[in-house]
Design an enzyme around this catalytic site. Structure first.
Site, PDB file in Angstrom:
ATOM      1  N   GLY A 165       0.805  -1.210   0.000  1.00 16.92           N
ATOM      2  CA  GLY A 165       0.000   0.000   0.000  1.00 16.92           C
ATOM      3  C   GLY A 165       0.839   1.261   0.000  1.00 16.92           C
ATOM      4  N   ALA A 187       2.529   6.167   3.588  1.00 21.06           N
ATOM      5  CA  ALA A 187       2.002   6.741   4.831  1.00 21.06           C
ATOM      6  C   ALA A 187       1.403   5.655   5.724  1.00 21.06           C
ATOM      7  CB  ALA A 187       0.951   7.804   4.517  1.00 21.06           C
ATOM      8  N   GLY A 247       2.168   2.450   5.413  1.00 22.12           N
ATOM      9  CA  GLY A 247       3.287   1.575   5.724  1.00 22.12           C
ATOM     10  C   GLY A 247       4.007   2.004   6.994  1.00 22.12           C
ATOM     11  N   GLU A 274       5.600  -3.521   0.770  1.00 23.99           N
ATOM     12  CA  GLU A 274       5.643  -3.236  -0.669  1.00 23.99           C
ATOM     13  C   GLU A 274       4.910  -1.918  -0.881  1.00 23.99           C
ATOM     14  OE1 GLU A 274       4.238  -4.941  -5.005  1.00 23.99           O
ATOM     15  OE2 GLU A 274       3.968  -6.205  -3.244  1.00 23.99           O
ATOM     16  N   CYS A 295       1.335   0.649  -8.703  1.00 21.42           N
ATOM     17  CA  CYS A 295       2.527   1.074  -7.963  1.00 21.42           C
ATOM     18  C   CYS A 295       3.806   0.981  -8.782  1.00 21.42           C
ATOM     19  CB  CYS A 295       2.661   0.269  -6.676  1.00 21.42           C
ATOM     20  SG  CYS A 295       2.735  -1.517  -6.917  1.00 21.42           S
TER      21      CYS A 295
END
Length: 404
Positions: A193, A196, A198, A215, A250
């Site tokens: 994700g 922030a 993470g 990740e 991503c």
């Protein structure tokens, strides 16, 4: 809509999977292979349902893309793990040590794991880490993203029908449920994700000294020098920025560092490529496979805010929205720099920034080093020495040369 998992049920779920791991149930080759086969069968049996759920979560997402990026990626990973499982479980001999003697490397499972999935690829980014946990002999609690509720609910329904109910559980929920999960001690947390979030996951894990696999997204940079064909570069950038999950990916390019003298050539090539591949006809705007609506209103507002906070003269392509269908026309922004609003945001949508510098060979590396390490980066150059210099002096999860 299925209801979220009651907060009061979470401690029991965590305890039950931990107890299952301690029983040794997951350790045998036979158990791991059986669960991998069952997970694969789940994907095969319900591929149509999973695709429909993906389309329900994201308006106009193409069946072709979901089959390729969600179903096939999941199956390929499962096939790889099943074929390699015997070798993954083998001890590895190590050289004899004069004091320690003869030894071997014996792999043991991490233990009870937590997998927190994202919304952009809600199937494969739940199935792939779950398959890894199974093959390693771990138990797992899976928390799919509430932003993709149809896929999350389908996984919550199907996983108990296919996998061992003591070892593998699904928790449905949002911030409160995730926060409740993170209060418990796990042996490994796998999170996919935004950076922030993470940081929140890593902070919670640190209280228990729990290792994490994070990740994360970020700003994936592109360096383009003068030795390449700008038309080919533009085609690759359009495919990578706009035509994979509508830019909600991503590993998509985020900004392009190019010589100032070459900026206009690249922009014109980008505009031609966009026009060829993505229609602006209101009736055909979602016809291109891989280009579709933004996931929800919150992310639509976030992305349109980036455009609205950009000087109009710098928006050289796109800029049109349709809120009723969460549609954003592919955007290209020129003359970006470190102070540009767009360069201070996580993009994760159909917006590409062009960052001109006086001399790519002297300036580009300093520019990209000023941003956090991205998941992936891209270099377009026919000069092998320059490519090697970029790879050597920069850091990212992966580097792609002359392609996206």
């Amino acid at each position: 809509m299925a209801s979220f998992t009651p907060l009061s049920a979470i401690p029991k779920l965590v305890s039950s999977t931990r107890t299952a791991f301690k029983s040794g149930k997951t350790l045998s080759y036979q158990f791991r292979m059986r669960q991998l086969k069952q997970l694969r069968q789940l994907v095969v049996d319900h591929a149509r349902d999973l695709i429909k759920a993906g389309q329900q979560d994201m308006y106009c997402r193409s069946e072709e893309e979901l089959q390729r990026e969600e179903i096939q990626v999941s199956l390929d990973e499962l096939d790889l793990l099943m074929s390699g499982l015997p070798s993954f479980m083998q001890d590895v001999a190590v050289a004899e040590h004069p004091q320690m003697g003869v030894g071997k490397l014996h792999y043991t499972p991490m233990g009870n794991t937590l997998i927190i999935g994202p919304w952009n690829f809600p199937l494969n980014l739940c199935v792939v880490p779950l398959a890894g946990a199974i093959s390693a002999g771990c138990t797992a609690i899976l928390k799919p993203s509430e932003v993709s509720p149809a896929v999350a609910e389908l996984l919550a329904k199907l996983i108990p029908l296919y996998l061992d109910n003591e070892c593998f559980r699904v928790v449905l929920g949002a911030v409160d449920e995730t926060t409740a999960l993170l209060q418990h001690q796990f042996d490994l947390i796998f999170f996919t994700g935004a950076p922030a979030i993470g940081k929140i996951v890593a902070s919670a894990a640190a209280k228990h000294l729990t290792p994490c696999i994070l990740e994360l997204g970020g700003k994936n940079w592109v360096i383009v020098d003068d030795t390449v064909d700008m038309e080919k570069v533009a085609d690759a950038l359009v495919d990578g920025r706009y035509l994979i999950n509508g830019g909600q990916n991503c590993t998509s390019p985020d900004f392009v560092v190019v010589n100032r003298a070459q900026q206009s050539l690249l922009i014109e090539a980008l505009k031609r490529s966009i026009a060829q591949k993505i229609s602006t006809d209101p009736k055909k705007k979602f016809d291109a496979a891989g280009f579709h609506a933004i996931i929800n209103q919150r992310h639509f507002n976030r992305l349109t805010n980036i455009v609205l906070n950009t000087e109009k003269e710098n928006i050289v392509a796109g800029g049109h929205f349709d809120e009723s269908e969460l549609y954003i026309e592919p955007v290209v922004i020129k003359d970006c720099n470190a102070q540009s609003y767009a360069m201070q945001q996580e993009m994760f949508g159909p917006i590409l920034c062009v960052y001109p510098v006086d001399d790519v060979r002297k300036d580009a590396i300093d520019v990209v080093q000023s941003y956090p390490k991205p998941l992936i980066s891209f270099v377009f150059s026919e000069d092998k020495a320059f490519v090697e210099e970029v790879i050597t002096r920069t850091d990212s999860g992966a580097v792609t040369v002359n392609g996206v």
